[in-house]
Design a protein around this motif. Structure first.
Motif, PDB file in Angstrom:
ATOM      1  N   THR A 150      23.029   3.303  -1.675  1.00  0.00           N
ATOM      2  CA  THR A 150      21.959   3.339  -2.669  1.00  0.00           C
ATOM      3  C   THR A 150      21.836   2.004  -3.388  1.00  0.00           C
ATOM      4  OG1 THR A 150      22.393   5.695  -3.041  1.00  0.00           O
ATOM      5  CG2 THR A 150      21.034   4.560  -4.665  1.00  0.00           C
ATOM      6  N   LEU A 151      20.626   1.461  -3.388  1.00  0.00           N
ATOM      7  CA  LEU A 151      20.339   0.235  -4.117  1.00  0.00           C
ATOM      8  C   LEU A 151      19.573   0.511  -5.407  1.00  0.00           C
ATOM      9  CD1 LEU A 151      19.227  -2.079  -1.169  1.00  0.00           C
ATOM     10  CD2 LEU A 151      21.491  -1.895  -2.217  1.00  0.00           C
ATOM     11  N   TRP A 152      18.906   1.655  -5.450  1.00  0.00           N
ATOM     12  CA  TRP A 152      18.118   1.975  -6.645  1.00  0.00           C
ATOM     13  C   TRP A 152      17.692   3.431  -6.596  1.00  0.00           C
ATOM     14  CZ3 TRP A 152      12.785   3.242  -7.426  1.00  0.00           C
ATOM     15  CH2 TRP A 152      12.335   3.130  -8.748  1.00  0.00           C
ATOM     16  N   ALA A 153      17.633   4.054  -7.764  1.00  0.00           N
ATOM     17  CA  ALA A 153      17.075   5.399  -7.905  1.00  0.00           C
ATOM     18  C   ALA A 153      16.246   5.406  -9.177  1.00  0.00           C
ATOM     19  CB  ALA A 153      18.182   6.446  -7.982  1.00  0.00           C
ATOM     20  N   GLY A 154      15.004   5.832  -9.053  1.00  0.00           N
ATOM     21  CA  GLY A 154      14.122   5.808 -10.215  1.00  0.00           C
ATOM     22  C   GLY A 154      12.791   6.460  -9.906  1.00  0.00           C
ATOM     23  N   ALA A 155      11.736   5.971 -10.591  1.00  0.00           N
ATOM     24  CA  ALA A 155      10.398   6.575 -10.460  1.00  0.00           C
ATOM     25  C   ALA A 155      10.491   8.078 -10.633  1.00  0.00           C
ATOM     26  CB  ALA A 155       9.767   6.204  -9.109  1.00  0.00           C
ATOM     27  N   PHE A 156      11.162   8.511 -11.694  1.00  0.00           N
ATOM     28  CA  PHE A 156      11.333   9.941 -11.941  1.00  0.00           C
ATOM     29  C   PHE A 156      10.003  10.529 -12.413  1.00  0.00           C
ATOM     30  CE2 PHE A 156      15.400   7.831 -12.969  1.00  0.00           C
ATOM     31  CZ  PHE A 156      16.175   8.388 -11.977  1.00  0.00           C
ATOM     32  N   ARG A 157       9.532  11.528 -11.692  1.00  0.00           N
ATOM     33  CA  ARG A 157       8.228  12.113 -11.985  1.00  0.00           C
ATOM     34  C   ARG A 157       8.296  13.635 -11.836  1.00  0.00           C
ATOM     35  NH1 ARG A 157       8.127   7.538 -13.211  1.00  0.00           N
ATOM     36  NH2 ARG A 157       6.580   5.922 -12.709  1.00  0.00           N
ATOM     37  N   PRO A 158       7.371  14.372 -12.478  1.00  0.00           N
ATOM     38  CA  PRO A 158       7.323  15.828 -12.305  1.00  0.00           C
ATOM     39  C   PRO A 158       7.102  16.205 -10.848  1.00  0.00           C
ATOM     40  CG  PRO A 158       5.990  15.156 -14.193  1.00  0.00           C
ATOM     41  CD  PRO A 158       6.387  13.896 -13.476  1.00  0.00           C
ATOM     42  N   GLY A 159       7.617  17.368 -10.449  1.00  0.00           N
ATOM     43  CA  GLY A 159       7.616  17.782  -9.055  1.00  0.00           C
ATOM     44  C   GLY A 159       6.247  17.914  -8.414  1.00  0.00           C
ATOM     45  N   ARG A 160       5.200  18.102  -9.191  1.00  0.00           N
ATOM     46  CA  ARG A 160       3.865  18.289  -8.611  1.00  0.00           C
ATOM     47  C   ARG A 160       3.297  16.983  -8.058  1.00  0.00           C
ATOM     48  NH1 ARG A 160       0.660  22.689  -9.204  1.00  0.00           N
ATOM     49  NH2 ARG A 160      -1.563  22.487  -8.753  1.00  0.00           N
ATOM     50  N   MET A 161       3.790  15.848  -8.557  1.00  0.00           N
ATOM     51  CA  MET A 161       3.262  14.563  -8.120  1.00  0.00           C
ATOM     52  C   MET A 161       3.685  14.271  -6.684  1.00  0.00           C
ATOM     53  SD  MET A 161       3.660  10.787  -9.898  1.00  0.00           S
ATOM     54  CE  MET A 161       2.735  11.281 -11.347  1.00  0.00           C
ATOM     55  N   HIS A 162       2.775  13.725  -5.896  1.00  0.00           N
ATOM     56  CA  HIS A 162       3.070  13.384  -4.507  1.00  0.00           C
ATOM     57  C   HIS A 162       4.111  12.264  -4.446  1.00  0.00           C
ATOM     58  CE1 HIS A 162       2.421  11.939  -0.372  1.00  0.00           C
ATOM     59  NE2 HIS A 162       1.912  13.130  -0.136  1.00  0.00           N
ATOM     60  N   ASP A 163       4.952  12.300  -3.403  1.00  0.00           N
ATOM     61  CA  ASP A 163       6.011  11.302  -3.250  1.00  0.00           C
ATOM     62  C   ASP A 163       5.454   9.878  -3.310  1.00  0.00           C
ATOM     63  OD1 ASP A 163       7.359  13.613  -2.802  1.00  0.00           O
ATOM     64  OD2 ASP A 163       8.078  13.112  -0.797  1.00  0.00           O
ATOM     65  N   GLN A 164       4.381   9.640  -2.580  1.00  0.00           N
ATOM     66  CA  GLN A 164       3.804   8.308  -2.506  1.00  0.00           C
ATOM     67  C   GLN A 164       3.232   7.877  -3.850  1.00  0.00           C
ATOM     68  OE1 GLN A 164       1.443   6.384   1.003  1.00  0.00           O
ATOM     69  NE2 GLN A 164      -0.018   7.556  -0.197  1.00  0.00           N
ATOM     70  N   THR A 165       2.589   8.800  -4.553  1.00  0.00           N
ATOM     71  CA  THR A 165       2.027   8.481  -5.864  1.00  0.00           C
ATOM     72  C   THR A 165       3.130   8.116  -6.842  1.00  0.00           C
ATOM     73  OG1 THR A 165       0.229  10.052  -5.462  1.00  0.00           O
ATOM     74  CG2 THR A 165       0.569   9.339  -7.731  1.00  0.00           C
ATOM     75  N   ALA A 166       4.256   8.831  -6.754  1.00  0.00           N
ATOM     76  CA  ALA A 166       5.375   8.574  -7.665  1.00  0.00           C
ATOM     77  C   ALA A 166       5.875   7.144  -7.530  1.00  0.00           C
ATOM     78  CB  ALA A 166       6.504   9.571  -7.398  1.00  0.00           C
ATOM     79  N   VAL A 167       6.051   6.683  -6.289  1.00  0.00           N
ATOM     80  CA  VAL A 167       6.594   5.338  -6.105  1.00  0.00           C
ATOM     81  C   VAL A 167       5.535   4.278  -6.382  1.00  0.00           C
ATOM     82  CG1 VAL A 167       6.118   5.055  -3.624  1.00  0.00           C
ATOM     83  CG2 VAL A 167       8.159   4.037  -4.626  1.00  0.00           C
ATOM     84  N   LYS A 168       4.269   4.603  -6.172  1.00  0.00           N
ATOM     85  CA  LYS A 168       3.211   3.632  -6.481  1.00  0.00           C
ATOM     86  C   LYS A 168       3.082   3.409  -7.983  1.00  0.00           C
ATOM     87  CE  LYS A 168       0.150   3.692  -2.466  1.00  0.00           C
ATOM     88  NZ  LYS A 168      -1.238   3.917  -1.985  1.00  0.00           N
ATOM     89  N   THR A 169       3.314   4.459  -8.761  1.00  0.00           N
ATOM     90  CA  THR A 169       3.267   4.289 -10.215  1.00  0.00           C
ATOM     91  C   THR A 169       4.421   3.426 -10.712  1.00  0.00           C
ATOM     92  OG1 THR A 169       4.524   6.336 -10.578  1.00  0.00           O
ATOM     93  CG2 THR A 169       2.124   6.515 -10.561  1.00  0.00           C
ATOM     94  N   ALA A 170       5.450   3.240  -9.889  1.00  0.00           N
ATOM     95  CA  ALA A 170       6.567   2.366 -10.248  1.00  0.00           C
ATOM     96  C   ALA A 170       6.292   0.912  -9.877  1.00  0.00           C
ATOM     97  CB  ALA A 170       7.851   2.840  -9.568  1.00  0.00           C
ATOM     98  N   GLY A 171       5.096   0.650  -9.306  1.00  0.00           N
ATOM     99  CA  GLY A 171       4.696  -0.722  -8.997  1.00  0.00           C
ATOM    100  C   GLY A 171       5.155  -1.254  -7.667  1.00  0.00           C
ATOM    101  N   ILE A 172       5.426  -0.369  -6.706  1.00  0.00           N
ATOM    102  CA  ILE A 172       5.963  -0.844  -5.432  1.00  0.00           C
ATOM    103  C   ILE A 172       4.929  -1.636  -4.624  1.00  0.00           C
ATOM    104  CG2 ILE A 172       5.373   1.171  -4.004  1.00  0.00           C
ATOM    105  CD1 ILE A 172       8.231   0.907  -2.816  1.00  0.00           C
ATOM    106  N   CYS A 173       3.657  -1.340  -4.797  1.00  0.00           N
ATOM    107  CA  CYS A 173       2.621  -2.074  -4.045  1.00  0.00           C
ATOM    108  C   CYS A 173       2.604  -3.543  -4.458  1.00  0.00           C
ATOM    109  CB  CYS A 173       1.252  -1.437  -4.281  1.00  0.00           C
ATOM    110  SG  CYS A 173       1.093   0.224  -3.588  1.00  0.00           S
TER     111      CYS A 173
END
Length: 245
Positions: free
Chosen positions: A120-143
């Motif tokens: 593991t290098l990182w764990a984060g982008a904690f979001r409510p379960g209803r949010m899509h996996d991809q949306t969760a990581v995009k809100t963390a600025g991965i793009c």
């Protein structure tokens, strides 16, 4: 003593024992145990993640991970995992946001990033379960990070097809499912490619399983506002061991 507070916090995270039970063991009031956990848990969560072979260096943000990956030529593995949490009270705003479409339970999601060996290098982008996996990581600025670090590459599962389409030279998702009338040889090639991608990506699933050996992350019974802190603390502690592999 400070050592006792650390031990109490580790016991709570590892075994999820009730604070009242630990208070009896230590011969103190329950509020003393609660206060110790609230003091130590954020310190553990803020430690970040050790770098394999460089235990003096810690990765604390997703940007740290991308900078390290670009410098060392590491290929990332990316996945989202869910943990059941307490259901919000009736008539509270956002109550449905925690209902996962996959698990049909109230959950919170965590995005986990590992290297090729599942460390593991990182764990984060904690979001409510209803949010899509991809949306969760995009809100963390991965793009933005993929744009800033074009040399960084990652393997993902089918939940990140949009990310793979947006960054085809950097993100590899499983091949899209073929039509039913596809020729047998095409189906065989597709199946082989799918299995190959899965075998290279499975290490991140193993990392998620290592995190969930800690009872706190099997089903989180605490208050939801402390979930992010608890997950970060556990993931960092687990990686202190796996970084030595």
């Amino acid at each position: 003593m400070f050592t006792d507070r650390i031990i109490v916090t580790l016991v709570v995270l590892r075994l999820q024992l009730p604070h009242a039970a630990l208070a009896v063991l230590y011969g103190v009031d329950c509020s003393t145990i609660t206060r110790a956990v609230h003091e130590i848990r954020p310190l553990l969560a803020a430690r970040g993640f050790a770098v394999p072979g460089r235990l003096d260096l810690r990765l604390r943000t997703l940007e740290d991970v991308f900078a390290y990956t670009a410098a060392e030529g590491v290929e990332l593995r990316l996945d989202c995992t869910e943990v059941r949490v307490r259901r919000p009270g009736a008539n509270r705003p956002g109550r449905r946001a925690f209902v996962s479409g996959k698990m049909r339970q109230n959950t919170k999601k965590a995005t986990v990033v590992t290297d090729e060996q599942g460390r593991t290098l990182w764990a984060g982008a904690f979001r409510p379960g209803r949010m899509h996996d991809q949306t969760a990581v995009k809100t963390a600025g991965i793009c933005d990070l993929f744009e800033r670090y074009p040399a960084v590459k990652a393997k993902v599962d089918a939940g990140y097809q949009g990310l793979a389409k947006q960054f085809p030279d950097q993100v590899q998702a499983p091949p899209l499912k073929l039509k039913k009338d596809a020729p047998p040889e095409t189906l065989a090639a597709w199946d082989a490619a799918r299995h190959q991608q899965s075998s290279e990506r499975i290490c991140v699933e193993h990392a998620n399983a290592e995190h969930k050996q800690w009872r706190t992350l099997q089903r989180y019974l605490g208050r939801r506002e402390y979930f992010d802190e608890s997950y970060s603390a556990v993931a960092g502690l687990v990686f202190d061991r796996t970084a030595k592999r």
